[in-house]
Design a protein around this motif. Structure first.
Motif, PDB file in Angstrom:
ATOM      1  N   GLY A   1       0.515   3.434  -3.133  1.00  0.00           N
ATOM      2  CA  GLY A   1      -0.072   4.716  -2.743  1.00  0.00           C
ATOM      3  C   GLY A   1       0.832   5.884  -3.071  1.00  0.00           C
ATOM      4  O   GLY A   1       0.368   6.926  -3.558  1.00  0.00           O
ATOM      5  N   ALA A   2       2.143   5.727  -2.824  1.00  0.00           N
ATOM      6  CA  ALA A   2       3.085   6.822  -3.087  1.00  0.00           C
ATOM      7  C   ALA A   2       3.102   7.193  -4.565  1.00  0.00           C
ATOM      8  O   ALA A   2       3.330   8.363  -4.918  1.00  0.00           O
ATOM      9  CB  ALA A   2       4.489   6.418  -2.626  1.00  0.00           C
ATOM     10  N   LEU A   3       2.866   6.213  -5.421  1.00  0.00           N
ATOM     11  CA  LEU A   3       2.861   6.477  -6.859  1.00  0.00           C
ATOM     12  C   LEU A   3       1.487   6.891  -7.373  1.00  0.00           C
ATOM     13  O   LEU A   3       1.381   7.667  -8.327  1.00  0.00           O
ATOM     14  CB  LEU A   3       3.338   5.223  -7.612  1.00  0.00           C
ATOM     15  N   SER A   4       0.420   6.402  -6.731  1.00  0.00           N
ATOM     16  CA  SER A   4      -0.933   6.645  -7.241  1.00  0.00           C
ATOM     17  C   SER A   4      -1.475   8.014  -6.872  1.00  0.00           C
ATOM     18  O   SER A   4      -2.203   8.623  -7.664  1.00  0.00           O
ATOM     19  CB  SER A   4      -1.884   5.567  -6.710  1.00  0.00           C
ATOM     20  N   ILE A   5      -1.159   8.491  -5.668  1.00  0.00           N
ATOM     21  CA  ILE A   5      -1.756   9.763  -5.228  1.00  0.00           C
ATOM     22  C   ILE A   5      -1.254  10.957  -6.016  1.00  0.00           C
ATOM     23  O   ILE A   5      -1.742  12.078  -5.837  1.00  0.00           O
ATOM     24  CB  ILE A   5      -1.491  10.009  -3.725  1.00  0.00           C
TER      25      ILE A   5
ATOM     26  N   GLY B   1       0.818  -1.209   0.000  1.00  0.00           N
ATOM     27  CA  GLY B   1       0.000   0.000   0.000  1.00  0.00           C
ATOM     28  C   GLY B   1       0.848   1.254   0.000  1.00  0.00           C
ATOM     29  O   GLY B   1       0.514   2.245  -0.665  1.00  0.00           O
ATOM     30  N   LEU B   2       1.966   1.220   0.746  1.00  0.00           N
ATOM     31  CA  LEU B   2       2.872   2.374   0.773  1.00  0.00           C
ATOM     32  C   LEU B   2       3.478   2.604  -0.607  1.00  0.00           C
ATOM     33  O   LEU B   2       3.564   3.748  -1.079  1.00  0.00           O
ATOM     34  CB  LEU B   2       3.968   2.139   1.813  1.00  0.00           C
ATOM     35  N   LEU B   3       3.890   1.531  -1.255  1.00  0.00           N
ATOM     36  CA  LEU B   3       4.511   1.642  -2.580  1.00  0.00           C
ATOM     37  C   LEU B   3       3.509   2.132  -3.630  1.00  0.00           C
ATOM     38  O   LEU B   3       3.761   3.112  -4.350  1.00  0.00           O
ATOM     39  CB  LEU B   3       5.086   0.285  -2.992  1.00  0.00           C
TER      40      LEU B   3
END
Length: 329
Positions: free
Chosen positions: A118-122, A114-116
């Protein structure tokens, strides 16, 4: 109980525990009723069915935190649900870990993923955000299909129910039921506190007017990433628990249709409500279970009910009830 005096009116309003903790009284009552229902549920229905409902209710609540309160529509939450399911199943079957460690390891992987993602998707918004999450989820799906330890199309089957803490056997369905109840109810309470914390209020402000939140000095991307990771973590917790219940991790867990199902559960129950995802998950899982005799027509029936639900209950079943009772549910 503490008594306080209103200097202007002379009245003596009572400050209850619920008011001090910021939890509305009707929410305390509903949570108490929900816990009571979960306690007696295995004597009313098949325990495995009840555990399936709880796992998907937690999954839907985790998704609702992201969509209903964060305003972020993800089409890739199956990636977290399924990856945690695979890791927990592998940890229990191959590494021989105890159930709590298996579930924790699956949840930790979902949080890292989720961190990986999420960091790219947001970095994108709206439909572009949804498409990016779907793309990452498809990558996870093909990894699960090709990787050797996942068992390919067969998945990981016959996952053993090891002893909890190495002491308590979970071979019996009722013994496992209490563990799933603690995980699910505890997870839902945690998500409830998140939505009613200062962090949750900032999330709502970002959802309603992101530009104004930025102008007030909030680091919007940090809040988005945090809620994305929390949502992914609890989606993973649901998936890891589900693998222990069914003793199986399969491609269905990471398929894009799983992401669609959790969207359906949330919208049908009531997006942005506390109890809506629980109701939505219960309805969808019940339909899948008791209408299984219709075969592929179950999907058609689900579609018809979803259309009717959207037309008659545009804010979801619980959303409409909240409007009728004029209380947030």
């Amino acid at each position: 109980m503490t008594m306080t005096t209103d200097n202007d009116t002379g009245a003596t309003p009572v400050t209850t525990t619920a008011q001090r903790t910021g939890t509305p009284r009707h929410h305390l009552i509903l949570f108490t009723l929900l816990l009571a229902l979960l306690v007696v549920l295995p004597w009313l229905v098949y325990p495995v069915f009840a555990m399936k409902v709880m796992c998907f209710a937690l999954f839907a609540c985790a998704f609702n935190l992201l969509l209903g309160f964060g305003g972020l529509l993800s089409f890739g939450h199956a990636a977290f649900f399924g990856s945690a399911s695979y890791v927990a199943a592998h940890a229990a079957k191959v590494w021989g870990l105890t159930p709590e460690l298996s579930i924790l390891s699956g949840t930790a992987v979902a949080a890292a993923l989720g961190l990986l993602i999420g960091a790219l998707s947001i970095r994108r918004q709206g439909i572009y955000f949804a498409m990016v999450t779907l793309a990452f989820a498809q990558m996870v799906y093909f990894f699960a299909l090709q990787a050797e330890f996942t068992g390919g199309e067969d998945g990981i089957q016959s996952v053993p129910r090891n002893a909890l803490f190495g002491i308590f056997s979970l071979a019996d369905n009722m013994a496992l039921y209490w563990l799933v109840l603690v995980i699910t109810f505890g997870g839902i309470l945690f998500l409830y506190r998140v939505t009613h914390s200062p962090f949750g209020h900032v999330l709502k402000a970002i959802r309603q007017n992101e530009a104004r939140a930025v102008s007030l000095g909030y680091n919007v991307n940090r809040y988005k990433l945090t809620v994305f990771v929390i949502s992914a973590t609890f989606a993973g917790l649901a998936g890891a628990t589900k693998s222990q219940v069914f003793q199986l991790a399969s491609l269905t867990d990471v398929h894009w249709s799983m992401s669609g199902e959790v969207v359906l559960m949330t919208l049908l129950g009531g997006m942005g409500t506390i109890f809506g995802p629980i109701v939505g998950a219960a309805i969808i899982v019940t339909m899948q279970n008791y209408l299984a005799g219709f075969g592929a027509w179950v999907t058609v029936i689900q579609g018809v009910i979803f259309v009717i639900g959207v037309l008659l209950f545009r804010e979801g079943i619980v959303g409409i009830l909240a409007k009728w009772f004029k209380k947030p549910l």
